[in-house]
Design an enzyme around this catalytic site. Structure first.
Site, PDB file in Angstrom:
ATOM      1  N   GLY A 158    -100.983  71.626 -72.352  1.00  0.00           N
ATOM      2  CA  GLY A 158     -99.771  70.890 -72.637  1.00  0.00           C
ATOM      3  C   GLY A 158    -100.054  69.397 -72.561  1.00  0.00           C
ATOM      4  O   GLY A 158    -100.998  68.974 -71.895  1.00  0.00           O
ATOM      5  N   GLN A 207     -97.853  60.779 -71.209  1.00  0.00           N
ATOM      6  CA  GLN A 207     -99.275  60.844 -70.875  1.00  0.00           C
ATOM      7  C   GLN A 207    -100.154  60.095 -71.876  1.00  0.00           C
ATOM      8  O   GLN A 207    -101.334  59.881 -71.619  1.00  0.00           O
ATOM      9  CB  GLN A 207     -99.735  62.300 -70.784  1.00  0.00           C
ATOM     10  N   CYS A 234    -103.416  68.553 -64.024  1.00  0.00           N
ATOM     11  CA  CYS A 234    -102.785  67.648 -64.985  1.00  0.00           C
ATOM     12  C   CYS A 234    -103.857  66.754 -65.597  1.00  0.00           C
ATOM     13  O   CYS A 234    -104.719  66.248 -64.885  1.00  0.00           O
ATOM     14  CB  CYS A 234    -101.734  66.806 -64.272  1.00  0.00           C
ATOM     15  N   LEU A 235    -103.786  66.578 -66.912  1.00  0.00           N
ATOM     16  CA  LEU A 235    -104.762  65.722 -67.591  1.00  0.00           C
ATOM     17  C   LEU A 235    -104.699  64.281 -67.091  1.00  0.00           C
ATOM     18  O   LEU A 235    -105.700  63.574 -67.120  1.00  0.00           O
ATOM     19  CB  LEU A 235    -104.537  65.763 -69.110  1.00  0.00           C
ATOM     20  N   HIS A 250     -93.757  72.054 -66.334  1.00  0.00           N
ATOM     21  CA  HIS A 250     -94.697  70.985 -65.983  1.00  0.00           C
ATOM     22  C   HIS A 250     -94.581  69.827 -66.986  1.00  0.00           C
ATOM     23  O   HIS A 250     -94.479  68.664 -66.588  1.00  0.00           O
ATOM     24  CB  HIS A 250     -96.127  71.547 -65.965  1.00  0.00           C
ATOM     25  N   GLU A 251     -94.579  70.148 -68.278  1.00  0.00           N
ATOM     26  CA  GLU A 251     -94.485  69.102 -69.301  1.00  0.00           C
ATOM     27  C   GLU A 251     -93.106  68.445 -69.293  1.00  0.00           C
ATOM     28  O   GLU A 251     -92.977  67.242 -69.486  1.00  0.00           O
ATOM     29  CB  GLU A 251     -94.820  69.658 -70.686  1.00  0.00           C
ATOM     30  N   HIS A 307     -92.836  65.694 -66.896  1.00  0.00           N
ATOM     31  CA  HIS A 307     -93.406  64.417 -67.370  1.00  0.00           C
ATOM     32  C   HIS A 307     -92.364  63.553 -68.063  1.00  0.00           C
ATOM     33  O   HIS A 307     -92.342  62.339 -67.867  1.00  0.00           O
ATOM     34  CB  HIS A 307     -94.574  64.665 -68.336  1.00  0.00           C
TER      35      HIS A 307
END
Length: 185
Positions: free
Chosen positions: A45, A50, A98-99, A140-141, A144
């Site tokens: 995702g 991000q 997480c990226l 999760h996304e 953000h």
């Protein structure tokens, strides 16, 4: 085009994102770039904050989890201006990463079932229910675009124990195999 991913510590990650206008220029190109960036960084995702854009957009590709949940084999979606309408069930822990926070993974408790309203890539309004890993990725996304990171769900003690690692990430003192933008470098 592969875009740099914004690292922990950048203010854009803690800001509530703005709605996207239907006729937003270059939105389709941005979506394509986000999908390419997500795949290049081996994520499941990616949310617009991000990549430094404070807009309500995220993309998901849950197919890496198809071994655990075969229904995810072709679970690839674009969420524009989403709103989680309901979260249901008994919370369950799952190890998240997480990226924007490379090298850190922690168990996070979330409810197993969600109802979400969003626009798809073609601006069709959808209301759908998801459960299991698909719901978790979406939650999760979604966090953000609300200015919430998975580390915000951890206990104060756990965050304190991670403080040095988190500071090192924001300074760029971390090894990653994808492009990143570090706020304190």
């Amino acid at each position: 085009m592969i875009l740099p991913i914004v690292a922990y510590g950048d203010p854009v990650l803690k800001k509530e994102a703005e709605d996207i206008e239907k006729d937003s220029p270059e939105l389709q190109q941005l979506i394509d770039n986000m999908i390419e960036t997500m795949h290049n960084s081996e994520g499941v995702g990616l949310a617009a904050p991000q990549i430094g854009k404070s807009i309500r957009l995220f993309v998901v590709d849950a197919s890496p989890f198809e071994e655990d949940e075969p229904t995810l084999s072709n679970f690839k979606k674009v969420f524009i201006n989403p709103i989680i309408l309901e979260e249901e069930g008994k919370e369950w822990d799952f190890n998240e990463g997480c990226l924007s926070i490379p090298g850190i993974r922690e168990d996070v408790s979330r409810k197993p079932k969600i109802t979400i309203e969003y626009y798809d890539r073609e601006w069709n309004l959808k209301e759908e229910q998801y459960d299991g890993i698909a719901a978790r990725i979406i939650q999760h996304e979604y966090d953000h675009i609300e200015g919430v990171l998975f580390t915000d769900h951890l206990t104060g003690l756990k965050r304190t124990l991670l403080k040095t690692k988190l500071n090192n990430i924001s300074k760029g003192n971390v090894k990653v195999n994808y492009r990143m933008k570090f706020p304190k470098k």
